[in-house]
Design a protein around this motif. Sequence first.
Motif, PDB file in Angstrom:
ATOM      1  N   VAL A 261       1.019  -1.183   0.385  1.00  0.00           N
ATOM      2  CA  VAL A 261       0.185  -0.040  -0.314  1.00  0.00           C
ATOM      3  C   VAL A 261       0.826   0.968   0.001  1.00  0.00           C
ATOM      4  N   ARG A 262       0.902   1.801  -1.077  1.00  0.00           N
ATOM      5  CA  ARG A 262       1.352   3.187  -1.687  1.00  0.00           C
ATOM      6  C   ARG A 262       1.320   4.689  -1.007  1.00  0.00           C
ATOM      7  N   HIS A 263       2.165   5.181  -0.565  1.00  0.00           N
ATOM      8  CA  HIS A 263       1.200   6.559  -0.752  1.00  0.00           C
ATOM      9  C   HIS A 263       1.084   6.874  -1.496  1.00  0.00           C
ATOM     10  N   LEU A 264       1.038   6.915  -2.830  1.00  0.00           N
ATOM     11  CA  LEU A 264       0.343   6.959  -4.499  1.00  0.00           C
ATOM     12  C   LEU A 264      -1.488   6.428  -3.639  1.00  0.00           C
ATOM     13  N   ASN A 265      -1.414   5.188  -2.818  1.00  0.00           N
ATOM     14  CA  ASN A 265      -3.157   4.627  -2.510  1.00  0.00           C
ATOM     15  C   ASN A 265      -3.545   5.896  -1.852  1.00  0.00           C
ATOM     16  N   VAL A 266      -2.796   6.068  -1.031  1.00  0.00           N
ATOM     17  CA  VAL A 266      -3.842   6.548   0.309  1.00  0.00           C
ATOM     18  C   VAL A 266      -3.724   8.077   0.379  1.00  0.00           C
ATOM     19  N   ASN A 267      -2.732   9.282  -0.409  1.00  0.00           N
ATOM     20  CA  ASN A 267      -2.899  10.525   0.010  1.00  0.00           C
ATOM     21  C   ASN A 267      -3.710  10.681  -0.693  1.00  0.00           C
ATOM     22  N   LYS A 268      -4.214  11.675   0.348  1.00  0.00           N
ATOM     23  CA  LYS A 268      -4.850  13.089   0.026  1.00  0.00           C
ATOM     24  C   LYS A 268      -4.151  14.434  -0.198  1.00  0.00           C
ATOM     25  N   ASP A 269      -2.928  14.641  -0.721  1.00  0.00           N
ATOM     26  CA  ASP A 269      -2.604  16.037  -0.390  1.00  0.00           C
ATOM     27  C   ASP A 269      -2.532  16.825  -1.117  1.00  0.00           C
ATOM     28  N   THR A 270      -3.199  16.662  -2.044  1.00  0.00           N
ATOM     29  CA  THR A 270      -3.216  18.577  -2.925  1.00  0.00           C
ATOM     30  C   THR A 270      -4.955  18.885  -3.121  1.00  0.00           C
ATOM     31  N   GLY A 271      -5.564  19.897  -3.355  1.00  0.00           N
ATOM     32  CA  GLY A 271      -6.457  20.059  -3.867  1.00  0.00           C
ATOM     33  C   GLY A 271      -6.852  21.498  -3.672  1.00  0.00           C
ATOM     34  N   THR A 272      -8.135  22.074  -3.512  1.00  0.00           N
ATOM     35  CA  THR A 272      -8.832  23.309  -3.348  1.00  0.00           C
ATOM     36  C   THR A 272      -8.829  23.066  -1.643  1.00  0.00           C
ATOM     37  N   ILE A 273      -8.430  24.049  -0.639  1.00  0.00           N
ATOM     38  CA  ILE A 273      -8.828  24.957   0.677  1.00  0.00           C
ATOM     39  C   ILE A 273      -9.621  26.625   0.147  1.00  0.00           C
ATOM     40  N   ASP A 274      -8.754  27.238  -0.420  1.00  0.00           N
ATOM     41  CA  ASP A 274      -9.658  28.212  -0.502  1.00  0.00           C
ATOM     42  C   ASP A 274      -9.887  28.899  -1.690  1.00  0.00           C
ATOM     43  N   PRO A 275     -10.658  30.027  -1.656  1.00  0.00           N
ATOM     44  CA  PRO A 275     -11.844  30.266  -0.880  1.00  0.00           C
ATOM     45  C   PRO A 275     -12.469  29.214  -0.264  1.00  0.00           C
ATOM     46  N   TYR A 276     -13.042  28.305  -0.878  1.00  0.00           N
ATOM     47  CA  TYR A 276     -13.658  26.923   0.665  1.00  0.00           C
ATOM     48  C   TYR A 276     -12.839  25.860  -0.098  1.00  0.00           C
ATOM     49  N   ILE A 277     -13.644  24.754   0.962  1.00  0.00           N
ATOM     50  CA  ILE A 277     -12.092  23.264   0.283  1.00  0.00           C
ATOM     51  C   ILE A 277     -13.352  22.658  -1.199  1.00  0.00           C
ATOM     52  N   GLY A 278     -12.731  22.400  -1.467  1.00  0.00           N
ATOM     53  CA  GLY A 278     -13.528  22.544  -3.120  1.00  0.00           C
ATOM     54  C   GLY A 278     -12.769  20.792  -3.585  1.00  0.00           C
ATOM     55  N   ALA A 279     -11.921  20.872  -5.293  1.00  0.00           N
ATOM     56  CA  ALA A 279     -11.247  19.407  -5.469  1.00  0.00           C
ATOM     57  C   ALA A 279     -10.191  19.410  -5.548  1.00  0.00           C
ATOM     58  N   ALA A 280     -10.508  17.557  -4.974  1.00  0.00           N
ATOM     59  CA  ALA A 280      -9.243  17.198  -4.777  1.00  0.00           C
ATOM     60  C   ALA A 280      -8.492  17.112  -6.256  1.00  0.00           C
ATOM     61  N   THR A 281      -6.910  16.761  -5.883  1.00  0.00           N
ATOM     62  CA  THR A 281      -6.206  16.279  -6.621  1.00  0.00           C
ATOM     63  C   THR A 281      -5.214  15.126  -6.606  1.00  0.00           C
ATOM     64  N   THR A 282      -5.062  14.048  -6.024  1.00  0.00           N
ATOM     65  CA  THR A 282      -4.919  13.068  -5.757  1.00  0.00           C
ATOM     66  C   THR A 282      -6.181  12.078  -6.079  1.00  0.00           C
ATOM     67  N   GLU A 283      -6.108  10.465  -6.497  1.00  0.00           N
ATOM     68  CA  GLU A 283      -7.154  10.043  -6.962  1.00  0.00           C
ATOM     69  C   GLU A 283      -7.590   9.266  -5.853  1.00  0.00           C
ATOM     70  N   ARG A 284      -6.952   9.781  -4.385  1.00  0.00           N
ATOM     71  CA  ARG A 284      -8.092   9.230  -3.075  1.00  0.00           C
ATOM     72  C   ARG A 284      -8.193   9.779  -2.804  1.00  0.00           C
ATOM     73  N   GLY A 285      -8.045  11.311  -2.896  1.00  0.00           N
ATOM     74  CA  GLY A 285      -8.281  12.357  -2.069  1.00  0.00           C
ATOM     75  C   GLY A 285      -9.903  12.186  -2.981  1.00  0.00           C
ATOM     76  N   ALA A 286      -9.746  12.497  -4.176  1.00  0.00           N
ATOM     77  CA  ALA A 286     -11.354  12.821  -5.255  1.00  0.00           C
ATOM     78  C   ALA A 286     -12.069  11.988  -5.374  1.00  0.00           C
ATOM     79  N   ILE A 287     -11.852  11.005  -4.250  1.00  0.00           N
ATOM     80  CA  ILE A 287     -13.582   9.991  -3.941  1.00  0.00           C
ATOM     81  C   ILE A 287     -14.290  10.138  -2.967  1.00  0.00           C
ATOM     82  N   ASN A 288     -15.735   9.760  -2.594  1.00  0.00           N
ATOM     83  CA  ASN A 288     -16.125  10.210  -1.474  1.00  0.00           C
ATOM     84  C   ASN A 288     -16.070  11.466  -0.418  1.00  0.00           C
ATOM     85  N   ASP A 289     -15.440  12.727  -1.561  1.00  0.00           N
ATOM     86  CA  ASP A 289     -15.254  14.043  -0.587  1.00  0.00           C
ATOM     87  C   ASP A 289     -13.664  13.299   0.247  1.00  0.00           C
ATOM     88  N   ASN A 290     -13.045  12.262   0.495  1.00  0.00           N
ATOM     89  CA  ASN A 290     -12.311  11.879   0.692  1.00  0.00           C
ATOM     90  C   ASN A 290     -11.703  13.119   1.536  1.00  0.00           C
TER      91      ASN A 290
END
Length: 338
Positions: A261-290
């Motif tokens: 299980v790699r960092h690639l498989n679980v990380n939710k590292d990047t995405g839009t935070i300001d002015p509101y929490i928006g879209a994620a740009t990692t695979e794990r982050g983009a599903i289920n509002d992770n």
Amino acid sequence: MRQYFGKKLPLSFFIATMTLIVVPSQSEVANAFGTVNQLGQNSEHARITRHALTCQPASSAGTCLEENTLESLAGTRGTFGAVGAPDRGRGMLTSFAHCSAGDHFEVQGYPQTAAEAQAKLTECRDYMVSNLDHAVIDAADLLDQNGDFRSRETSMFGGCVYKGSQHGRAKCNVLAHMGRILHASQDFYSHSNWVDLPNFEAPNSTDNPPGLGQRGPSPWLDLRMARPQFPRGLISGCFDNQSYLGEDKGCLYGDGTVHRVRHLNVNKDTGTIDPYIGAATTERGAINDNFKHAVQAAILDTADKWRTLNDRLIATYGDTNGRKMICALTHDSPKKSC
């Protein structure tokens, strides 16, 4: 959110975009919640820290930081700040500073047991506890023997340098330790499966590990507790530079074709935070509002970590001196404001 959300940065990027700033070496990279504003990162660590600790009209005393102090802790554009410092130098190479390396999957022959994975994540929590202890010790130098503010030790004039083990004045030293705590705790929510859920349209695998689907801060990360119960099923990603770069050759085992299980498989590292929490740009982050849930938990936990420091200062130094130390750490000019 670990000096992470993001990918390793080439030295050429820093040379081209950072002027009047000391250029980091190639080992000084960002592999967690982002610390820079390029290559897919958007200063996620700094943004989370600001959401948690910026003073609002309803803020209570001691729970928010004035502008210059907050800039020093969170970092400004082109700087790492205390919370981003673990993403540079040797800090990038230590898994416990980012709550990584706690990978496990229930399959025959997996190279790390559940107990070993727990030990790796516990090392991250112990690192936070150690830094909290040192922050409390260093706070003693904020006041003199009469309980008065020591001007040099509490001033933000000239800023702090978050590199190495000493950062100048007592306030800088306390902020440095808090930056390490906040970086690790923020990374916990990005790098572990505490808040996330897997892709339910695919079977569980090392590519799609189970998630705990929790909301808000983890009680296990409450540093007021001495021996909290470890969450069953909690994991993070394998700590390997190639894995951070998204290459399949990282974290292999067995015959060299099976990956952990790699960092690639679980990380939710990047995405839009300001002015509101928006879209994620990692695979794990983009599903289920992770990604959203990771950021929300990290913001709440960041605020709680600061309250934990306040509690420890009062418990250690008494109500009067403890509150004066808190005021020195939250105000830009405590001798004028406190």
